[in-house]
Design a protein around this motif. Structure first.
Motif, PDB file in Angstrom:
ATOM      1  N   GLY A   1      84.342  31.213  14.919  1.00  0.00           N
ATOM      2  CA  GLY A   1      85.478  30.931  15.787  1.00  0.00           C
ATOM      3  C   GLY A   1      86.826  30.896  15.110  1.00  0.00           C
ATOM      4  O   GLY A   1      87.855  30.768  15.778  1.00  0.00           O
ATOM      5  N   PHE A   2      86.878  31.023  13.786  1.00  0.00           N
ATOM      6  CA  PHE A   2      88.137  31.099  13.051  1.00  0.00           C
ATOM      7  C   PHE A   2      88.421  32.555  12.682  1.00  0.00           C
ATOM      8  O   PHE A   2      87.509  33.292  12.310  1.00  0.00           O
ATOM      9  N   SER A   3      89.686  32.944  12.735  1.00  0.00           N
ATOM     10  CA  SER A   3      90.061  34.301  12.347  1.00  0.00           C
ATOM     11  C   SER A   3      89.630  34.571  10.908  1.00  0.00           C
ATOM     12  O   SER A   3      89.847  33.751  10.019  1.00  0.00           O
ATOM     13  N   SER A   4      89.021  35.754  10.689  1.00  0.00           N
ATOM     14  CA  SER A   4      88.585  36.097   9.331  1.00  0.00           C
ATOM     15  C   SER A   4      88.981  37.504   8.933  1.00  0.00           C
ATOM     16  O   SER A   4      88.425  38.057   7.997  1.00  0.00           O
ATOM     17  N   ASN A   5      89.947  38.104   9.653  1.00  0.00           N
ATOM     18  CA  ASN A   5      90.375  39.445   9.262  1.00  0.00           C
ATOM     19  C   ASN A   5      91.745  39.453   8.598  1.00  0.00           C
ATOM     20  O   ASN A   5      92.210  40.505   8.157  1.00  0.00           O
ATOM     21  N   ARG A   6      92.392  38.309   8.518  1.00  0.00           N
ATOM     22  CA  ARG A   6      93.641  38.270   7.760  1.00  0.00           C
ATOM     23  C   ARG A   6      93.313  38.312   6.266  1.00  0.00           C
ATOM     24  O   ARG A   6      92.407  37.632   5.793  1.00  0.00           O
ATOM     25  N   GLY A   7      94.058  39.113   5.540  1.00  0.00           N
ATOM     26  CA  GLY A   7      93.796  39.246   4.107  1.00  0.00           C
ATOM     27  C   GLY A   7      92.953  40.458   3.801  1.00  0.00           C
ATOM     28  O   GLY A   7      92.953  41.449   4.534  1.00  0.00           O
ATOM     29  N   PHE A   8      92.197  40.394   2.707  1.00  0.00           N
ATOM     30  CA  PHE A   8      91.439  41.538   2.194  1.00  0.00           C
ATOM     31  C   PHE A   8      89.980  41.119   2.064  1.00  0.00           C
ATOM     32  O   PHE A   8      89.628  40.312   1.213  1.00  0.00           O
ATOM     33  N   ASN A   9      89.146  41.652   2.935  1.00  0.00           N
ATOM     34  CA  ASN A   9      87.804  41.130   3.118  1.00  0.00           C
ATOM     35  C   ASN A   9      86.750  42.120   2.658  1.00  0.00           C
ATOM     36  O   ASN A   9      86.734  43.278   3.091  1.00  0.00           O
ATOM     37  N   ALA A  10      85.858  41.670   1.798  1.00  0.00           N
ATOM     38  CA  ALA A  10      84.764  42.503   1.310  1.00  0.00           C
ATOM     39  C   ALA A  10      83.838  42.859   2.464  1.00  0.00           C
ATOM     40  O   ALA A  10      83.796  42.163   3.484  1.00  0.00           O
ATOM     41  N   PRO A  11      83.064  43.946   2.336  1.00  0.00           N
ATOM     42  CA  PRO A  11      82.080  44.264   3.370  1.00  0.00           C
ATOM     43  C   PRO A  11      81.198  43.057   3.655  1.00  0.00           C
ATOM     44  O   PRO A  11      80.684  42.412   2.743  1.00  0.00           O
ATOM     45  N   ARG A  12      81.028  42.761   4.934  1.00  0.00           N
ATOM     46  CA  ARG A  12      80.309  41.569   5.359  1.00  0.00           C
ATOM     47  C   ARG A  12      78.843  41.619   4.958  1.00  0.00           C
ATOM     48  O   ARG A  12      78.102  42.498   5.338  1.00  0.00           O
ATOM     49  N   ASP A  13      78.411  40.642   4.134  1.00  0.00           N
ATOM     50  CA  ASP A  13      77.006  40.489   3.793  1.00  0.00           C
ATOM     51  C   ASP A  13      76.351  39.590   4.836  1.00  0.00           C
ATOM     52  O   ASP A  13      76.981  38.664   5.363  1.00  0.00           O
ATOM     53  N   LEU A  14      75.077  39.841   5.139  1.00  0.00           N
ATOM     54  CA  LEU A  14      74.398  39.126   6.215  1.00  0.00           C
ATOM     55  C   LEU A  14      73.431  38.057   5.720  1.00  0.00           C
ATOM     56  O   LEU A  14      72.679  37.490   6.517  1.00  0.00           O
ATOM     57  N   ALA A  15      73.444  37.753   4.426  1.00  0.00           N
ATOM     58  CA  ALA A  15      72.506  36.753   3.898  1.00  0.00           C
ATOM     59  C   ALA A  15      72.673  35.406   4.578  1.00  0.00           C
ATOM     60  O   ALA A  15      71.693  34.722   4.880  1.00  0.00           O
ATOM     61  N   GLY A  16      73.896  34.987   4.830  1.00  0.00           N
ATOM     62  CA  GLY A  16      74.140  33.681   5.419  1.00  0.00           C
ATOM     63  C   GLY A  16      74.500  33.727   6.885  1.00  0.00           C
ATOM     64  O   GLY A  16      75.082  32.774   7.414  1.00  0.00           O
ATOM     65  N   VAL A  17      74.146  34.825   7.567  1.00  0.00           N
ATOM     66  CA  VAL A  17      74.545  35.036   8.962  1.00  0.00           C
ATOM     67  C   VAL A  17      73.365  34.820   9.889  1.00  0.00           C
ATOM     68  O   VAL A  17      72.282  35.368   9.668  1.00  0.00           O
ATOM     69  N   GLU A  18      73.576  34.044  10.944  1.00  0.00           N
ATOM     70  CA  GLU A  18      72.541  33.794  11.948  1.00  0.00           C
ATOM     71  C   GLU A  18      72.558  34.844  13.056  1.00  0.00           C
ATOM     72  O   GLU A  18      71.519  35.316  13.503  1.00  0.00           O
ATOM     73  N   ARG A  19      73.742  35.227  13.503  1.00  0.00           N
ATOM     74  CA  ARG A  19      73.859  36.247  14.544  1.00  0.00           C
ATOM     75  C   ARG A  19      75.283  36.786  14.552  1.00  0.00           C
ATOM     76  O   ARG A  19      76.196  36.199  13.952  1.00  0.00           O
ATOM     77  N   ILE A  20      75.463  37.903  15.268  1.00  0.00           N
ATOM     78  CA  ILE A  20      76.772  38.546  15.372  1.00  0.00           C
ATOM     79  C   ILE A  20      77.058  38.755  16.853  1.00  0.00           C
ATOM     80  O   ILE A  20      76.285  39.423  17.552  1.00  0.00           O
ATOM     81  N   GLU A  21      78.167  38.209  17.324  1.00  0.00           N
ATOM     82  CA  GLU A  21      78.528  38.283  18.733  1.00  0.00           C
ATOM     83  C   GLU A  21      79.669  39.279  18.931  1.00  0.00           C
ATOM     84  O   GLU A  21      80.744  39.117  18.351  1.00  0.00           O
ATOM     85  N   PHE A  22      79.432  40.302  19.729  1.00  0.00           N
ATOM     86  CA  PHE A  22      80.467  41.266  20.072  1.00  0.00           C
ATOM     87  C   PHE A  22      80.997  40.900  21.453  1.00  0.00           C
ATOM     88  O   PHE A  22      80.362  41.148  22.471  1.00  0.00           O
TER      89      PHE A  22
END
Length: 719
Positions: free
Chosen positions: A136-157
């Protein structure tokens, strides 16, 4: 006016509470059935760590929607990639799941250093990428490495505009990544993978209580891989800790952290010759190996305090702090000569950013007669600083710094980059938002909301000693209506407005008006009686104005006068079709075009957006005679032809042909064999038929090729 009297609805304090509740419910139901009660349905096994089995593709809720309305009742198209789907795909990064979400297309990925997509044909800013959230917090400001899914529960589009909740964003959609949370039962998993092109990856997922009131979770992943691309390899380390404190019966404090280090050469891909691809091998690297790796570092820390008050009212106070950086050299193509010499530009980047955001929300139920309102009131503020230094050495006839695409020779003398960009940008924003989910009657739902953003941007150019400022405040409303004619069907419609600030200044040194989007959607949803299968069909029409375009009266300057339109139809299907078979499918028709521009060809498509894309993933599971379990499945994806380089109106008038990326179809195989309750073996084969394809492009000399056939085998162990 009266207040509802129910207290502590499911999922109230945290997603981990809901997961544990489901697991406990399943255990009790299994126990009841063992005792001879056959009236209870059979639920799928819930596995808390490691790769899951017999889980769900269809989700019933999305945290990013910020409402307790089930997804079937929500007047919006939402596609959730569950942890089960992530595991079935063998996905370790976000890019691995994109083809299985309808209406998503890859965009310029900054030479492999970040993720970038368009939803419903509308990409984000080319320098900040897509609209992305982390919990729920913005995470595209700045320079972001390719998203790793190790710590991800789900992805909501979250398809369509989400500006009424989250502010600056694209009207095509927003992506919300949900982190794994601690569980209150001890569980541990280790995973190891090896595969084609030198892949080596290890991962740890461990969780459990620390005393009566504290639980932890730790996800760690380490990856080292070569590539089908010559002279290109990648290394990645991920640490994602999380803690939950039960401060009292009604309050909980959560910490979610993530640290990512990613390093790889910046790789702009291959080139097209005479508008055709395939003239050189897809493996050929056209940069300079001696440039070394570009390093990307991300550090995210989130604190969330949840509090239950009287009746159904609760509050949420969240703090997010993020640091990102990118540093390194690169040699990047600029133009291809007739003899095959590719002129290159040498760059050095040293970028860093700091982002701190605060959210405060209160949410609860108010009854006005027979009408129930679920109210959300929120305030958000953030401060973002970005320090950008780039040195650049341009090619020239006397020093082209060229490499021949047919016979590359590496190791030539390298130009020394000189000052090009030296800026310090600061963004501040304070926003207020309100949302009301209204149950008008048993068969009618209304979702209405609005957000007001007071945005300020300051850009200091340290090379010219000039500072520019702009304050493009905006109001973003949204309204949606759902009709529930039966317990399985929903018909819905919504309309909303979005905004996104434009960077830079015009010829007079004034900031541009922000991009403004207007989105309309009409759709229907169906869910089977067991809530194991979900289908969404939607029609959409989106218009975006104030897109930057060339100033016709001042060469080299821009004005906010361009317009873009996107419209289309989507179909998403996900669920457990039979006891043994689950299916994920999508099909999208998308017509997106430039409707007004001072330079680009009007009526032209946008880069990398196909008119047609679709996918199908199926997995079948069963038991061997000895009780061991197996699963086997496959996937097919289709991506239609896409525009590979923008064409100006002057080029179109002169008869310059379009450059298009060809359509492609890829297939994959997935399978596992569970030796016992603790150990499982897996195998994934991507691009089964070794199709040559191209995933995205920025220009004829920046084309990203897809990977050849790759095989990955793994072992997962729980203890």
């Amino acid at each position: 006016m009266t207040f509802s009297s129910s207290l502590h609805r499911p999922g109230f304090l945290s997603p981990s509470w809901l997961t544990l509740t489901i697991a406990s419910l399943h255990a009790s139901m299994v126990g009841a059935q063992t005792a001879g009660d056959t009236s209870l349905p059979t639920l799928a096994t819930v596995e808390v760590v490691g790769r899951t089995a017999s889980g769900a593709y269809h989700a019933e809720e999305a945290a990013g929607a910020k409402t307790d309305l089930p997804l079937r009742e929500l007047p919006q198209s939402v596609r959730v990639i569950t942890r089960q789907a992530i595991d079935d795909l063998g996905a370790t990064k976000l890019d691995d799941v994109l083809d299985y979400v309808g209406g998503v297309s890859r965009q310029n990925n900054f030479g492999g250093l970040w993720d970038n997509i368009a939803i419903r044909g509308l990409p984000g800013n080319e320098n900040t990428g897509m609209a992305t959230l982390l919990n729920g917090f913005s995470s595209n400001r700045g320079f972001n490495a390719p998203r790793d899914l190790a710590g991800v529960e789900r992805i909501e589009f979250l398809k369509g505009t989400a500006a009424a909740l989250y502010g600056s964003s694209e009207p095509g959609g927003t992506l919300n990544v949900v982190s794994k949370r601690p569980l209150w039962t001890t569980a541990n998993s280790v995973e190891g993978y090896v595969g084609s092109y030198g892949l080596k990856r290890g991962a740890l997922d461990t969780t459990g209580p620390i005393g009566d009131n504290v639980a932890y979770r730790l996800n760690v992943a380490v990856e080292d891989r070569d590539s089908f691309r010559d002279h290109v390899d990648a290394k990645r380390q991920v640490i994602a800790p999380a803690f939950t404190w039960k401060l009292s019966r009604d309050s909980m404090l959560e910490y979610v952290g993530e640290v990512i280090h990613h390093e790889t050469p910046l790789d702009r891909g291959v080139v097209a010759v005479d508008n055709k691809l395939g003239k050189i091998p897809r493996s050929r690297f056209l940069g300079e190996p001696s440039d070394g790796d570009v390093e990307v570092d991300n550090s995210t820390h989130q604190l969330i305090l949840s509090q239950a008050w009287v009746e159904t009212w609760r509050s949420r106070l969240g703090l997010s702090y993020r640091e990102t950086s990118i540093e390194g050299y690169s040699s990047e193509p600029t133009s291809l000569q007739a003899n095959g010499d590719l002129w290159r530009q040498r760059r050095y980047r040293d970028y860093a950013s700091e982002d701190i955001a605060l959210q405060a929300e209160i949410q609860g139920i108010v009854n006005t007669g027979t009408v129930e309102h679920e109210l959300l009131l929120g305030v958000e503020t953030f401060r973002f600083e970005m320090d950008s230094v780039m040195l650049r050495a341009n090619p020239s006839a006397g020093n082209p710094y060229a490499i021949n695409i047919y016979s590359p020779v590496y190791g030539q003398a390298q130009a020394t980059p000189v000052a090009n960009t030296d800026t310090l940008e600061e963004q501040r924003n304070t926003a207020f938002y309100v949302q009301d989910a209204i149950k008008l009657a048993p068969q009618w739902r209304v979702l209405a909301g609005v957000r007001v953003d007071n945005y300020e941007q300051t850009l200091e150019n340290r090379r010219t000693n000039t500072t520019t400022k702009q304050d493009p405040s905006s109001t973003s409303p949204r309204v949606g209506l759902s009709w529930l004619p039966s317990e399985q069907w929903t018909v819905y419609a919504n309309a909303g407005q979005s905004f996104r600030p434009n960077s830079g200044v015009d010829v007079d040194g004034q900031g541009f008006d922000p991009e403004v989007g207007k989105a309309f959607e009409l759709g229907t949803k169906w869910e089977n009686e067991g809530q194991r299968i979900g289908v969404t069909a939607a029609l959409f029409d989106i218009r975006k104005s104030n897109v930057l375009t060339a100033d016709p009266d001042n060469a080299g300057s821009s004005i906010a006068a361009g317009e873009v339109r996107s419209r289309g139809a989507e179909l998403d299907f996900a669920g457990q079709v039979t006891r043994n078979l689950r299916v994920n499918a999508s099909l999208v028709l998308n017509d997106v075009e430039i409707t007004k521009d001072n330079t680009l060809e009007e009526g032209e498509r946008l880069l990398n957006v196909p008119r047609v894309n679709g996918s199908l993933l199926t997995v079948y599971e069963d038991n061997f005679a000895n009780g061991q379990r197996y699963g086997i499945g496959g996937g097919v994806t289709y991506v239609g032809e896409r525009l590979g380089q923008a064409r100006t109106q002057a080029e179109a008038d002169a008869g310059t042909p379009e450059f298009n990326l060809p359509a492609y179809t890829t297939a994959k195989l997935v399978g596992y064999w569970r030796l016992n309750s603790s150990v499982r073996l897996t195998m994934d084969v991507d691009n089964l038929f070794d199709e040559t394809y191209y995933t995205s492009s920025y220009s004829r000399v920046w084309v990203t090729p897809g990977a050849p056939r790759t095989i990955t085998v793994g072992m997962q162990a729980k203890f």
